[in-house]
Each structure stands twice: as structure tokens, then as C-alpha cells.
Design a protein around this motif. Structure first.
Motif, PDB file in Angstrom:
ATOM      1  N   ILE A 428       0.836  -1.207   0.000  1.00  0.00           N
ATOM      2  CA  ILE A 428       0.000   0.000   0.000  1.00  0.00           C
ATOM      3  C   ILE A 428       0.868   1.254   0.000  1.00  0.00           C
ATOM      4  CG2 ILE A 428      -1.683   1.327   1.347  1.00  0.00           C
ATOM      5  CD1 ILE A 428      -2.927  -1.326   2.187  1.00  0.00           C
ATOM      6  N   ALA A 431       2.325   1.697  -3.389  1.00  0.00           N
ATOM      7  CA  ALA A 431       1.328   2.174  -4.361  1.00  0.00           C
ATOM      8  C   ALA A 431       1.049   3.666  -4.160  1.00  0.00           C
ATOM      9  CB  ALA A 431       0.041   1.369  -4.245  1.00  0.00           C
ATOM     10  N   LEU A 432       0.901   4.092  -2.909  1.00  0.00           N
ATOM     11  CA  LEU A 432       0.621   5.511  -2.644  1.00  0.00           C
ATOM     12  C   LEU A 432       1.781   6.387  -3.117  1.00  0.00           C
ATOM     13  CD1 LEU A 432      -0.951   5.299   0.951  1.00  0.00           C
ATOM     14  CD2 LEU A 432      -2.165   5.743  -1.197  1.00  0.00           C
ATOM     15  N   GLU A 435       1.849   6.313  -7.065  1.00  0.00           N
ATOM     16  CA  GLU A 435       0.746   6.977  -7.766  1.00  0.00           C
ATOM     17  C   GLU A 435       0.642   8.470  -7.439  1.00  0.00           C
ATOM     18  OE1 GLU A 435      -0.699   5.358  -9.974  1.00  0.00           O
ATOM     19  OE2 GLU A 435      -0.604   3.246  -9.468  1.00  0.00           O
ATOM     20  N   SER A 437      -1.439  10.196  -5.760  1.00  0.00           N
ATOM     21  CA  SER A 437      -2.786  10.595  -6.154  1.00  0.00           C
ATOM     22  C   SER A 437      -3.365  11.651  -5.224  1.00  0.00           C
ATOM     23  CB  SER A 437      -3.687   9.364  -6.150  1.00  0.00           C
ATOM     24  OG  SER A 437      -5.022   9.760  -6.263  1.00  0.00           O
ATOM     25  N   ALA A 439      -6.371  12.782  -5.293  1.00  0.00           N
ATOM     26  CA  ALA A 439      -7.763  12.444  -4.975  1.00  0.00           C
ATOM     27  C   ALA A 439      -7.862  11.559  -3.729  1.00  0.00           C
ATOM     28  CB  ALA A 439      -8.420  11.756  -6.157  1.00  0.00           C
ATOM     29  N   LEU A 440      -6.850  10.748  -3.471  1.00  0.00           N
ATOM     30  CA  LEU A 440      -6.916   9.836  -2.331  1.00  0.00           C
ATOM     31  C   LEU A 440      -6.310  10.435  -1.057  1.00  0.00           C
ATOM     32  CD1 LEU A 440      -6.124   6.379  -4.007  1.00  0.00           C
ATOM     33  CD2 LEU A 440      -8.329   7.512  -3.711  1.00  0.00           C
ATOM     34  N   GLN A 443      -7.411   9.955   2.952  1.00  0.00           N
ATOM     35  CA  GLN A 443      -8.047   8.665   3.200  1.00  0.00           C
ATOM     36  C   GLN A 443      -7.302   7.911   4.295  1.00  0.00           C
ATOM     37  OE1 GLN A 443     -10.891   7.538   2.061  1.00  0.00           O
ATOM     38  NE2 GLN A 443     -11.229   9.274   0.675  1.00  0.00           N
TER      39      GLN A 443
END
Lengths: 447, 447
Positions: A428, A431-432, A435, A437, A439-440, A443
Motif C-alpha cells: 500500500i 502504491a501511494l 501513484e 494521487s 484524490a486519495l 483517506q
């Protein structure tokens, strides 16, 4: 017409005494293969400046914005290219040649990303006229704003962002010695001559030819002289500077094979590739901030190992040293491990540090709060509630280009479960970081 | 030696009667610009087959795996290229020419991704020998396994995955008419001749030359004849098939300017670009499955609008029709809206449907459960608990290449909050669809 890059812009002055974070260097080094690496710091005993023609309309990308101004990861392509030169100590000035319509945009980019060595010059109607305008920003000009004439000038494309110091050094030294130098690459495709009716005439023997790429280097006096002497036809239809210095100054350029990373952003796919390369490069390092307690150290060590096996270099930094610029400047990715306490105040402090050091100006900073609650009394929903504040904190951080995420690590009992949990957590985190991101952000994820 | 692609592989038989999902077509069409589009379905009155030489070692990528076998989004590059041909009705066979060491790997790829039209042939020591081996899989061969000799054969590179039907049609028709045809592109860089000492000799006039690209098309008899007649030197050192048919058959190839999407995956950056292009193309459509109740319809309509403004085409499908293949085959992205009930059973059913229709064989399917709880009695933690089962469901789905995520939409009161919530929800959905991250599958996000 020469437009000065205002030296007293607010953003710049504010950061004057701040050490700028190092840049993600050595893009895709695993690919350069036989390309020899020069050792560490370079010293060069002559002056070098850069001219970046950036007046193109970018028709080939199929996008409405000229490609040098296309943005990925919140930054226009040209800023990445400028930064590739700006980080090199021995490069004194960067003259960016811009079409009239884009001058305001360019001045804003310089301000927003805190570029320091850049002067903006108005472009001409063709590539050669633009380069000549760029060269006239130096030396002989009557204007007070004229830059000091360099010994060697490097000409590069605004849309080739991945040029590296060691190759620029070769180009500069060869230009100093021979008067002119240029990057070449092997031909990727067979080159053929066509008949006027659209049929094959003949194909060229690939081995005898090369693609002429950028950067190119010149003694300033040589390239300037070539432009002073060249014809209107050259200005209108010519494309190759090496050809001009040969024709008008008898200077035969030294050709040096460059790495494939010199590639030119031409189509939308190239923008996507550039974005992926930057993301991948940023994801090569991370810093785990962890306390001294046993659980914290154990988790930090396990993360260092598992993320390391995914080709991420991870440093562990004790909580007490987390605001030290020595650690901050090394990476754009931070994992803050907390045990039992929510740690939101610590995270808030880190966000403040990134802001003060302007760490998120060039690239977004990823900050992941990993919360391990080992007290068995706390319920899952209590743990979540304790970290509820992460959303508003993340919203604020996002405005400063800092992407904050939370991960709740549920307590596990046996060693097998622990290993699985660490493996999932690493995936995880990875991936964070890869990416990035927006938008996330905010979270709260579970492992 | 010719190796047959076994016709009775378990996976293939199982799916024999299943309609294959349409492929993401028209990659990057916004860039093709003036490229004319041929209308809908093509009919062609002669037989066409394809030879894909794929024996290269991929030294230039700097990767240990030959580039045609490099994997992105869980699938090797060569499978994307095969699929680009396999989806075209008028292409009968695809002969893939493979180095000995990679034959088992290739057979596995064919099985795993259910390729149907492919025959694997052993490569030779050079590109020309490999192509000739590929051609010998047709017609005259003594072996029973020989394929029917086609009228026209298209030769393509295994590492150019984005070839489109309309261009292949042009190549095939020109080959039928002229005996040979080939794709060309304008030169990206100036081509220069170098002296043996590494200096500039002269530069070519760019307008007179073109880069010879792939695909190329030939009357089968013409290209076969050229190979039968050509010399050992041609076999050993030649690279250009168009040159061979000119020299040995007097066939002058028709050259057709192709779209830039024909580009060749050469370096790691190209693999990254290919991955980004596929991701972006997959993210162009989504299907929102929603019930008939007011809240559900309202949310579905709002999502259609906001995702639409981010260039995603969204269809809304009533829950009752969600298992219909007409909807499923259109996209790889599904948003299942539930109101008050957790809806995990519905999601489980959808996962089953994707499995039965083999929908996730070629591309991962993204399935997002959006749960809106409008009953004010339920607490946040109760809502989370109701959806706790998503993790084990997601773990199971992931094994079938289906990526399941959950999003909890907290009830909001006024219209302003609602709009903001829908905007945030759309951004999260869009990010999940664009990134297709397996590591985040099973997570429950909040809006």
C-alpha cells in the motif's frame, strides 16, 4: 526586446536562504548501460550558458497547449527542463526563448517554481531566428540587462527534460576544444528516400548515418558569427545549427553519442512517459520516521526490508531528528510510524517543516501516517475516530502540494500474520508513493 | 520446426461460446488529427495473414527480459500486439516467430490470454531468417499443420502494440494492388552523415527522406519469392523487406504515411508510455449500476455528469440488467451504487458474472461499490462494519483480475455539501479507475 526575470519576486526572496532540495537525478540509470559516469563534482574553468528555444506551437502532440507548457504532476514540462540545467553549479544563465503569447505564462512559471537563473527572451518567427534572439541576450547588447557573454553556449530543446550533468559536461568541453559539438543517436528506423509518386526509391545504409539530437555546444563567438553571416534563407528554412557553423565559420562539429534519455517529448504518449519516469524516479527513495520504542523500531526495520526488496531505498530517521534538513532533502516520500498515540500533531509539524523548507515546490511530497495500536482495549472504530482529524489536515496539506494519507495497522498475534501485514502495508505504501494521487489524500486505509 | 498452438487447451474450450469483450479501440484518437477514419465494418475479398517476428533479445531496454515479453498491467507486451490483430475479423492467422528459449513462455501466454488465431514458429539467427521461417508456416509446407497460404501477408513488429484496423486495411489493399506496401513516418530528427573520426560530414535534407516503419504488406508469393532468391549476405545483414522485394522481384513498394501510434517499444520509457496509454484508454468509459429508488438514481445521474466532465463516458444501467452482456462488454469499469443496504451480495454476483464471461482475462476489471446510507440512525462505525466483508470479497476477486474497492458516502444535508461530496466522490472513482491499483483493492474509502 528582452524581458528581465524580476529578481525581487516575493516567492524567491522568501526562499533565498533556504537550501533547495536535491533533484531526482540519474533518471533511468539502469538503462544507460555502457554510458560512462563521470565522478561526482565537476570543475570547469570557463563560463557556460544555455539557450532554450521554446517557441514551438506543439502541433504534433494533438493538444491545444504547446507541449513545453503541458503540465504533469502539477508542473509544466519546461520547468523540468529548466531545473535540469539550474541544478548544475557550472551553468550560469539559462535564456529561454518564448513566443509573445506565452511570455506571461513563462514569467508565472518562473515565479511559481522559484527558478533563479532564467532570463526570458522574445522568440522569432523561425527556430533559427529564436536561437539568434536568445544569443543576443548576452554580451554586446546595449541594454543594461544584458548577461555576461559566456565562453561556451549550450543549445537545447525545452522539450527534452532528462538531460544529465555528465553528458552536458562532455558537450561543453568538446565545444570549448573544437568550436562546436552535438549529441547524436543511432537511427531507430531505416531511412528511405521516396519517389515523388510515393514509392520506395532506395534505403540508406543505416550504419553510415546518425540522428542529430540535442544538446549542442558552441563557442559563443563561433555560433554568434555564424548567425551574423547567414542568409535569410538559412534563417527561414534551416534547422541544423551544426550545419551553419560548418558553412559560415568552417567549424566542424565533434559528434558525441548521447544516452537515449535525451529523447524529445513530441506526442502525448511522450508526456505520459515523462510523467511515469518522474513518478518512478521519485519513488526510488523514502524516509521512515519512527520513535525509539520496540514496536516502532521493529515496524520501521521491517518496512525498510520489504520496501527495499521492491527497489526502494529507505532511510530510518528517529523522531527527534525528523525536522533536520539533511534527511528532508534526500527524498519526497515520508512514512511516519506512530504506536498507540495518533501522532497527528507530529504530522502537522512535519507538514510545517516541508512548507518552511519549500520542499514541495518542485515535486509533491507524499506523507504517510502509519498508526499501529497495540493496546487490545481499543476497538477498531475508536482507532478510526482517533485519526478522524487526518481529513482536514490532509485538505490543508494538499494546498501546499503535500499528499497526506493514513494507514491503520491492526494488531496481529503470530509471526506469520505479522509478516503478511507488513507485506500488505508495504504494498500500500509503495502504491501511494508511486501513484501520488491527490484524490486519495486524506483517506484512512486499513491493513 | 513448427509448433502448433494446441486447440484443446482447457481455458480456450471453456470460453468457446462466450462473446469476447470488445477491445479498447482507437487509442489516443485525439492525436491522429488529419488521419482519415474508414467507416465501421470492412469487408475484404482476399485472404490476409500476419507474421510477427518476436525473436529479439531486447538489449536496448536495459531490462533482463526481451521487451516483447515485458509485462504491464499483468500482461506481456506481445499479447497486446497479438490482440490488436486478433480482434480484426478479416485477419485469418497470426504466425509469431519466437526464439527457442522463449517458446514455452509464448505457449503459456497464448493459453493464459486465450489467443485463438496464433501459431508459434521457431525463429532464425537473424530478423530475415525469422521472417522467412514465419512465411514457411503457410502453404507449400509438407507438414499437416501448415496454414492455408494467404493472398497477402502483413509483417509487423511484436513491439508495436497500437496498430489500428483502418491503417492495416490500407496496407493490405495497397499490397494486393502493388505487390508490396509499407508504413512511413516523417523523420523526427535531422539525419547526418559522420566522418570516420566522429565529425559532421553533411546533413540530409529532411523533406526528401522518411523513416520506414511497420507494418508492411506483401503479396505472399512476392515476399516468399524474394526470400527464396536472396543471398546469404541478405539473410545475415539485411533489415529491410521492402528492399528485398525491389531487388529480387522488381516490386516497388507503395509507401503510406502511418499514424504516430505505430511507434516501437524500444526503451523502458516506452513500456511506461504503453502502460499509461492502456490505462488512459481503459479509463475512457464506465458503467454505473444503480437501483430505481430516488437517491440511487439521483447519485447515478450526478456521477454520470461529473465523470463525463472529466472525459469519461458513463452509461447508467438499472440493477436488474446488470448481468446483461450488452452492458458488460462495453467497459472494464463498474460503479455499483447501493442505498442503505450494504449490497455485498450484489457485488459478489457481479464478480461471478465477470468470471463467467471471461471479462477480466485481457484487462483488469475495476469494480467500485459506492454505499450511500441515508438513514440517520446508523453511525459511521456501523456503516463501516456493514461493509467489512468487502475485504475478503476483494481478496477473492483480485485472484480473478477484478479490483474491488468500496466508498462510503456520508449523508449530507444541503445542496452545496451534496455537490462537493459528488465532486470528491467522482475524483476518487476517477483515480481508482485510472490507477487500477491492486494494492488498494479491498479498501473502504470515505467521502
Amino acid at each position: 526586446m528582452i524581458i528581465e526575470n524580476h529578481k525581487n519576486l516575493n516567492m524567491e526572496t522568501k526562499r533565498e536562504n533556504v537550501v533547495r532540495p536535491i533533484d531526482p537525478a540519474n533518471f533511468l540509470t539502469e538503462e544507460t548501460g555502457s554510458e560512462e559516469k563521470s565522478p561526482g563534482c565537476f570543475s570547469i574553468d570557463f563560463t557556460v550558458a544555455v539557450v532554450l528555444p521554446a517557441g514551438g506551437s506543439g502541433e504534433r502532440t494533438g493538444l491545444s497547449t504547446p507541449k513545453q507548457f503541458c503540465t504533469f504532476l502539477n508542473r509544466p514540462l519546461i520547468s523540468y527542463t529548466i531545473q535540469a540545467f539550474e541544478r548544475i553549479a557550472w551553468i550560469e544563465n539559462i535564456v529561454v526563448v518564448i513566443a509573445k503569447d506565452s511570455i506571461d505564462l513563462m514569467v508565472n512559471i518562473i515565479q511559481q517554481f522559484g527558478h533563479k537563473k532564467v532570463k526570458v527572451v522574445l522568440g522569432g518567427s523561425t527556430r533559427h531566428r529564436s536561437i539568434f534572439n536568445g544569443l543576443q541576450a548576452f554580451g554586446e547588447s546595449e541594454e543594461e540587462s544584458a548577461l555576461k557573454k559566456p565562453k561556451v553556449v549550450i543549445i537545447h530543446d525545452a522539450v527534452r527534460p532528462f538531460v544529465e550533468e555528465d553528458f552536458l559536461l562532455k558537450i561543453a568541453i568538446a565545444a570549448k576544444q573544437q568550436g562546436a559539438s552535438g549529441a547524436i543517436r543511432p537511427l531507430v528506423s531505416t531511412v528511405i528516400a521516396t519517389t515523388s509518386e510515393g514509392y520506395l526509391d532506395h534505403s540508406l545504409e543505416r550504419a553510415k548515418y546518425r540522428a542529430s539530437e540535442m544538446p549542442q555546444g558552441f563557442l559563443y563567438d563561433v555560433i554568434h558569427q555564424a548567425y551574423v553571416q547567414c542568409s535569410e534563407t538559412d534563417f527561414e528554412f534551416g534547422t541544423e545549427c551544426l550545419h551553419l557553423v560548418l558553412q559560415y565559420c568552417g567549424t566542424n562539429a565533434r559528434l558525441i553519442e548521447g544516452p537515449h534519455t535525451l529523447w524529445k517529448v513530441t506526442y502525448k504518449k511522450d508526456l505520459l512517459a515523462a510523467e511515469s519516469i518522474i513518478k518512478e524516479t521519485l519513488a526510488q527513495t523514502a524516509c521512515v520516521v519512527a520513535g525509539q520504542c520496540e514496536e516502532s523500531s521493529r515496524l520501521a526495520g521491517a518496512l525498510q526490508k520489504t520496501l527495499g526488496s521492491q527497489d526502494m531505498h529507505v532511510d530510518i530517521v528517529p523522531t527527534s531528528l525528523r525536522r533536520s534538513s539533511a534527511f528532508i532533502s534526500k527524498t519526497w516520500n515520508f512514512v511516519h510510524v506512530t504506536v498507540n498515540t495518533a501522532g497527528l500533531a507530529d504530522v502537522e509539524e512535519l507538514v510545517k517543516t516541508f512548507e518552511e523548507t519549500a520542499h514541495s515546490v518542485l515535486y509533491s511530497v507524499v506523507l504517510i501516517l502509519v498508526h499501529l495500536d497495540v493496546s487490545e482495549q481499543t476497538s477498531a472504530s475508536e482507532r478510526m475516530a482517533a485519526l478522524g482529524g487526518i481529513r482536514s489536515l490532509a485538505a490543508e496539506a494538499k494546498r501546499k502540494n503535500i499528499l497526506l494519507y493514513g494507514i491503520l495497522l491492526n494488531p496481529v498475534k503470530d509471526a506469520g500474520q505479522w509478516e503478511e501485514a507488513v507485506e500488505n502495508l508495504s504494498q500500500i505504501i509503495s502504491a501511494l508513493i508511486k501513484e501520488r494521487s491527490p484524490a486519495l489524500a486524506g483517506q484512512l486505509l486499513w491493513v
